[in-house]
Design an enzyme around this catalytic site. Structure first.
Site, mmCIF file in Angstrom:
data_model
loop_
_atom_site.group_PDB
_atom_site.id
_atom_site.type_symbol
_atom_site.label_atom_id
_atom_site.label_comp_id
_atom_site.label_asym_id
_atom_site.label_seq_id
_atom_site.Cartn_x
_atom_site.Cartn_y
_atom_site.Cartn_z
ATOM 1 N N TRP A 1 0.792 -1.230 0.000
ATOM 2 C CA TRP A 1 0.000 0.000 0.000
ATOM 3 C C TRP A 1 0.817 1.269 0.000
ATOM 4 C CZ3 TRP A 1 1.778 1.937 4.485
ATOM 5 C CH2 TRP A 1 2.011 1.073 5.554
ATOM 6 N N ASN A 2 2.129 1.185 0.147
ATOM 7 C CA ASN A 2 2.857 2.447 0.351
ATOM 8 C C ASN A 2 3.141 3.229 -0.927
ATOM 9 O OD1 ASN A 2 4.676 0.284 -0.185
ATOM 10 N ND2 ASN A 2 6.353 1.648 0.309
ATOM 11 N N GLU B 1 10.327 -8.973 -3.130
ATOM 12 C CA GLU B 1 10.837 -7.639 -2.799
ATOM 13 C C GLU B 1 10.245 -7.277 -1.445
ATOM 14 O OE1 GLU B 1 12.973 -6.067 -4.662
ATOM 15 O OE2 GLU B 1 12.911 -7.391 -6.390
ATOM 16 N N LEU B 2 11.070 -7.361 -0.395
ATOM 17 C CA LEU B 2 10.505 -7.289 0.952
ATOM 18 C C LEU B 2 11.003 -6.067 1.731
ATOM 19 C CD1 LEU B 2 10.804 -11.135 1.618
ATOM 20 C CD2 LEU B 2 8.904 -9.878 0.585
ATOM 21 N N CYS C 1 10.000 1.080 1.728
ATOM 22 C CA CYS C 1 10.776 -0.124 2.004
ATOM 23 C C CYS C 1 12.243 0.200 2.256
ATOM 24 C CB CYS C 1 10.634 -1.113 0.857
ATOM 25 S SG CYS C 1 11.081 -0.406 -0.735
ATOM 26 N N GLU D 1 11.201 -3.493 11.452
ATOM 27 C CA GLU D 1 10.822 -2.492 10.451
ATOM 28 C C GLU D 1 9.562 -1.793 10.980
ATOM 29 O OE1 GLU D 1 9.042 -3.764 6.733
ATOM 30 O OE2 GLU D 1 10.149 -2.220 5.659
HETATM 31 P P1 NAD Z 1 1.940 -7.126 3.385
HETATM 32 O O1 NAD Z 1 2.969 -8.184 3.321
HETATM 33 O O2 NAD Z 1 1.036 -7.081 4.548
HETATM 34 O O3 NAD Z 1 0.983 -7.201 2.096
HETATM 35 C C1 NAD Z 1 1.515 -7.105 0.795
HETATM 36 C C2 NAD Z 1 0.497 -7.663 -0.169
HETATM 37 O O4 NAD Z 1 0.341 -9.067 0.057
HETATM 38 C C3 NAD Z 1 -0.892 -7.048 -0.081
HETATM 39 O O5 NAD Z 1 -1.404 -6.825 -1.382
HETATM 40 C C4 NAD Z 1 -1.690 -8.151 0.610
HETATM 41 O O6 NAD Z 1 -3.066 -8.122 0.325
HETATM 42 C C5 NAD Z 1 -1.033 -9.383 0.000
HETATM 43 N N1 NAD Z 1 -1.260 -10.646 0.701
HETATM 44 C C6 NAD Z 1 -1.448 -10.862 2.015
HETATM 45 N N2 NAD Z 1 -1.641 -12.193 2.259
HETATM 46 C C7 NAD Z 1 -1.573 -12.807 1.058
HETATM 47 C C8 NAD Z 1 -1.714 -14.173 0.632
HETATM 48 N N3 NAD Z 1 -1.932 -15.159 1.491
HETATM 49 N N4 NAD Z 1 -1.573 -14.446 -0.683
HETATM 50 C C9 NAD Z 1 -1.325 -13.465 -1.573
HETATM 51 N N5 NAD Z 1 -1.215 -12.161 -1.244
HETATM 52 C C10 NAD Z 1 -1.329 -11.841 0.068
HETATM 53 O O7 NAD Z 1 2.732 -5.749 3.203
HETATM 54 P P2 NAD Z 1 2.143 -4.285 3.305
HETATM 55 O O8 NAD Z 1 1.857 -4.004 4.734
HETATM 56 O O9 NAD Z 1 1.070 -4.109 2.289
HETATM 57 O O10 NAD Z 1 3.397 -3.419 2.802
HETATM 58 C C11 NAD Z 1 4.442 -3.017 3.632
HETATM 59 C C12 NAD Z 1 5.654 -3.897 3.419
HETATM 60 O O11 NAD Z 1 6.033 -3.884 2.039
HETATM 61 C C13 NAD Z 1 6.867 -3.392 4.165
HETATM 62 O O12 NAD Z 1 7.530 -4.470 4.760
HETATM 63 C C14 NAD Z 1 7.733 -2.776 3.065
HETATM 64 O O13 NAD Z 1 9.103 -2.716 3.361
HETATM 65 C C15 NAD Z 1 7.443 -3.693 1.920
HETATM 66 N N6 NAD Z 1 7.780 -3.082 0.632
HETATM 67 C C16 NAD Z 1 8.853 -3.588 -0.068
HETATM 68 C C17 NAD Z 1 9.232 -2.998 -1.280
HETATM 69 C C18 NAD Z 1 10.433 -3.501 -2.059
HETATM 70 O O14 NAD Z 1 10.532 -3.213 -3.245
HETATM 71 N N7 NAD Z 1 11.353 -4.233 -1.435
HETATM 72 C C19 NAD Z 1 8.501 -1.922 -1.778
HETATM 73 C C20 NAD Z 1 7.427 -1.438 -1.040
HETATM 74 C C21 NAD Z 1 7.067 -2.037 0.172
#
Ligand code: NAD
Length: 524
Positions: free
Chosen positions: A166-167, A265-266, A299, A403
Site C-alpha cells: 500500500w505504500n 521484494e521485501l 521499504c 521495520e
Molecule cells: P503485506 O505483506 O502485509 O501485504 C503485501 C500484499 O500481500 C498485499 O497486497 C496483501 O493483500 C497481499 N497478501 C497478504 N496475504 C496474502 C496471501 N496469502 N496471498 C497473496 N497475497 C497476500 O505488506 P504491506 O503491509 O502491504 O506493505 C508493507 C511492506 O512492504 C513493508 O515491509 C515494506 O518494506 C514492503 N515493501 C517492499 C518494497 C520492495 O521493493 N522491497 C517496496 C514497497 C514495500
C-alpha cells in the site's frame, strides 16, 4: 472553497468512478463485481469513509486468470514491436491523466500530492523505458561443437501475478508489471486492499492505449482469498511479491509448493552511517529525507542512523532543527512534505512500537505535538504521527531489528569503522544503506562490505530502471529492475540442429533408419 478542499472533493468523485460499489476485477473495460467481504477505503488524513468495495475472492480470481490466459495469447501475438507501441502509447495516456492519477493516489495513501505527482512522472518514464526493452529481448547463438548449430529463444512464462503493497501502489504496480509485460507475459496485479484505486485506473488506461483485453488485469482483493488463488493457480507461470517479509515468505512457500517460482521484494531496516569527516549539513538533510519522506512508509527508508560519537550532538542538533521545519499537513496541499499513515492498523502498530522503544531505553529528541491545522478539524481524526527522532536505540532495543514503517528514526553512535560496519550489517534485513564521509576510500570499502542490495555514498534514495533493485538476506530475492530484470520474466529455450550428417544412433539402424541417410539423401 480552498484549493485543497476542491482537490479532496475531486479525488472522492474519481474514487467513486474507479471503485463503484462492488467492483472486483478490471481488465480495462471488463469488470467483475465481487461478492465477498466488504472493504472500506478510509481517507487517511481524516479517517472518513472515502469508498467501499467487495472482495472478489476465488470467483473473481478465476475470472482474472481466464482473462489473463486469453490476454497472454493476444499480447504475445502482437510481437515485440507491437508490444513496444502499446507501452509507448500508455506512457502518453498516463502522462495526460497524471494529475487525476496523482489525486487518486493521494486520496487513498495520504501521500502528499507533491510525492504522488513525482511518482507519476517516474511511471511515465518507466513505460517509455520498458517499451525499448520489449524490442531488445534477444536469445544468443551458442558456441557449440562443430557439426551443430544451437541458439536460445527467450520466451515468456504466460501469466505473471504481481502482488503489491500500500505504500506506493501505482509505482510498484508499474515497476513490477512492466518487465514482465515487456517480456511478453500477461500480468495480473493484485494491489493492496487498502489502496486499489490507482491500479484499477492503470488497467483501464493500458486498454485505452490499445492493449488487448487481459494483457494487464487489476484484481483488487484480500490477500488470503483473492491473493492466495492468484499466487498458487497452475496457470500462473511466475509471481513477483512486494510486501512484508512474513507474508512474502508464506506466499512464496505456497507458490513453490504449487511449482511456481517467485521474485520477492521485501522490507528493510536500512542504516545511514555518518562519519565525523562527513559534510554534516548534507548528512543531516539527507538522513531526514531518507527516513521521513512518505512518512517513513518506504521499504528502503533509512530508518536507522549510526553516527560517529564525536559528531553526534552537532549532527543531531541540526536534525532536530530540520525536523521541526518539515511541513506536515493536508496531503492535498501542494506544499505539504509529510502526510499521515496510510491506514489505522498501521498507525496503531507504529504508536505501539514507539512505546516499546521508549520503554526499552530510547530517548525522544524532538517535540512531536501535532501542529495547528492537524489538531483542528478536519484532521483531528486522521492517522497522524509526527516525525520522531529516537536517540539511544541500542543493539538490545527491539526497534533496532524491527521495520517500523512509520516516521521514526532510530539513532545510535559508534566509535570506529569496524563497529559501524558490524552494526549496519547487524540486522536480518539487507535492502539499502548509505555512508556519509569525506574519505573516498572508506566510502568504497563501506559500499563493498554493506550487506544490502542498494548502497548510497553521500546521498540516499536514487533510482533508475537500469539499476538493480532488490534485497540481500531477508529483504528478498530476485531483482525488480536492472539489466537482467526482463530476462527474469522469460524462460530460455535451447534449440539444436545438426549441420553435418549424424552418426547412426544404433549401429543396427545404419542404412535403414539412419538419420545420416536422410541428410545425405541416402547411401544407396
Ligand atoms: P503485506 O505483506 O502485509 O501485504 C503485501 C500484499 O500481500 C498485499 O497486497 C496483501 O493483500 C497481499 N497478501 C497478504 N496475504 C496474502 C496471501 N496469502 N496471498 C497473496 N497475497 C497476500 O505488506 P504491506 O503491509 O502491504 O506493505 C508493507 C511492506 O512492504 C513493508 O515491509 C515494506 O518494506 C514492503 N515493501 C517492499 C518494497 C520492495 O521493493 N522491497 C517496496 C514497497 C514495500
Amino acid at each position: 472553497m480552498s484549493e485543497t478542499t476542491t482537490r479532496t472533493g475531486l479525488a472522492r468523485e474519481l474514487l467513486a468512478v474507479q471503485l463503484p460499489d462492488g467492483i472486483g476485477v478490471c481488465a480495462g473495460e471488463e469488470v467483475f463485481a465481487g461478492r465477498g467481504t466488504l472493504v472500506e477505503l478510509r481517507d487517511p488524513a481524516r479517517d472518513e469513509l472515502a469508498a467501499e468495495w467487495r472482495d472478489p475472492g476465488a470467483e473473481g480470481a478465476e475470472i482474472a486468470l481466464e482473462l489473463a490466459t486469453e490476454g497472454f495469447r493476444k499480447w504475445t501475438g502482437l510481437g515485440p514491436s507491437g508490444r513496444a507501441d502499446v507501452l509507448r502509447a500508455t506512457a502518453r495516456v498516463i502522462e495526460s491523466n497524471s494529475h487525476e492519477l496523482a489525486l487518486l493516489e493521494t486520496a487513498t495513501t495520504g501521500k502528499p500530492l507533491r510525492d504522488t505527482t513525482a511518482e507519476l512522472r517516474a511511471v511515465v518514464r518507466m513505460f517509455s523505458f520498458y517499451a525499448g526493452w520489449a524490442e531488445r529481448i534477444n536469445g544468443e547463438t551458442l558456441g557449440v561443437p562443430d557439426g551443430w548449430h544451437a541458439y536460445t529463444l527467450l520466451q515468456p512464462f504466460g501469466v505473471v501475478t504481481a502482488v503489491t503493497p500500500w505504500n506506493a501502489p501505482i509505482l510498484t504496480a508499474a515497476a513490477n508489471a512492466l518487465p514482465a509485460l515487456a517480456a511478453g507475459n500477461a500480468v495480473i496485479v493484485k494491489p493492496s486492499e487498502f489502496t486499489p484505486a490507482s491500479t484499477v485506473r492503470l488497467a483501464r488506461l493500458f486498454r485505452t492505449a490499445g492493449a488487448p483485453l487481459g494483457a494487464l488485469t487489476a484484481a483488487p482483493g484480500l490477500g488470503p482469498t483473492t491473493g492466495a488463488v492468484l499466487t498458487t493457480d497452475p496457470r500462473v507461470g511466475k509471481i513477483v511479491f512486494i510486501g512484508s517479509v512474513e507474508t512474502g515468505r508464506a506466499v512464496a512457500a505456497a507458490a513453490a509448493t504449487a511449482g511456481i517460482p517467485s521474485v520477492l521484494e521485501l522490507g528493510g531496516k536500512s542504516a545511514n552511517v555518518v562519519f565525523a569527516d562527513a559534510d554534516l549539513e548534507a548528512a543531516a538533510a539527507g538522513a531526514l529525507s531518507a527516513v521521513f519522506s512518505g512518512a517513513g512508509q518506504s521499504c528502503q527508508a533509512g530508518s536507522r542512523l549510526l553516527v560517529q560519537k564525536s559528531v553526534h550532538d552537532e549532527l543531531l542538533d541540526r536534525m532536530v532543527t530540520g525536523v521541526g521545519r518539515l511541513r506536515v499537513g493536508d496531503p492535498m496541499d501542494t506544499s505539504t512534505e509529510i502526510g499521515p499513515i496510510v491506514h489505522r492498523a498501521q498507525y496503531d502498530r507504529v504508536t505501539r512500537l514507539l512505546e516499546v522503544g521508549l520503554e526499552r531505553g530510547a530517548r525522544q529528541l524532538n517535540d512531536t505535538a501535532l501542529p495547528r491545522g492537524i489538531t483542528d478539524h478536519p484532521f483531528r481524526e486522521g492517522n497522524w504521527i509526527m516525525p520522531v527522532l529516537l536517540d539511544r536505540v541500542t543493539r538490545d532495543n527491539p526497534l533496532e531489528h524491527t521495520e517500523i514503517f512509520g516516521p521514526v528514526l532510530c539513532v545510535d553512535t559508534f566509535d570506529d569503522e569496524a563497529e559501524a560496519m558490524a552494526r549496519a550489517n547487524g540486522t536480518r534485513f539487507g535492502l539499502a544503506g548509505a555512508v556519509w564521509t569525506g574519505d573516498v576510500s572508506r566510502a568504497h570499502r563501506f559500499a563493498a562490505g554493506a550487506e544490502a542490495g542498494t548502497f548510497y555514498i553521500n546521498c540516499y534514495k536514487a533510482g533508475h530502471p537500469l539499476a538493480p533493485f532488490g534485497g540481500f538476506k531477508a529483504s528478498g530475492w530476485g531483482r525488480a529492475s536492472g539489466r537482467g530484470v526482463v530476462e527474469e520474466f522469460t524462460q530460455s529455450k535451447a534449440v539444436w540442429l545438426p549441420t553435418r550428417p549424424l552418426a547412426a544412433p544404433f549401429p543396427s539402424l545404419e542404412g535403414v533408419l539412419d538419420p545420416a541417410s536422410a541428410i545425405d539423401g541416402g547411401r544407396g
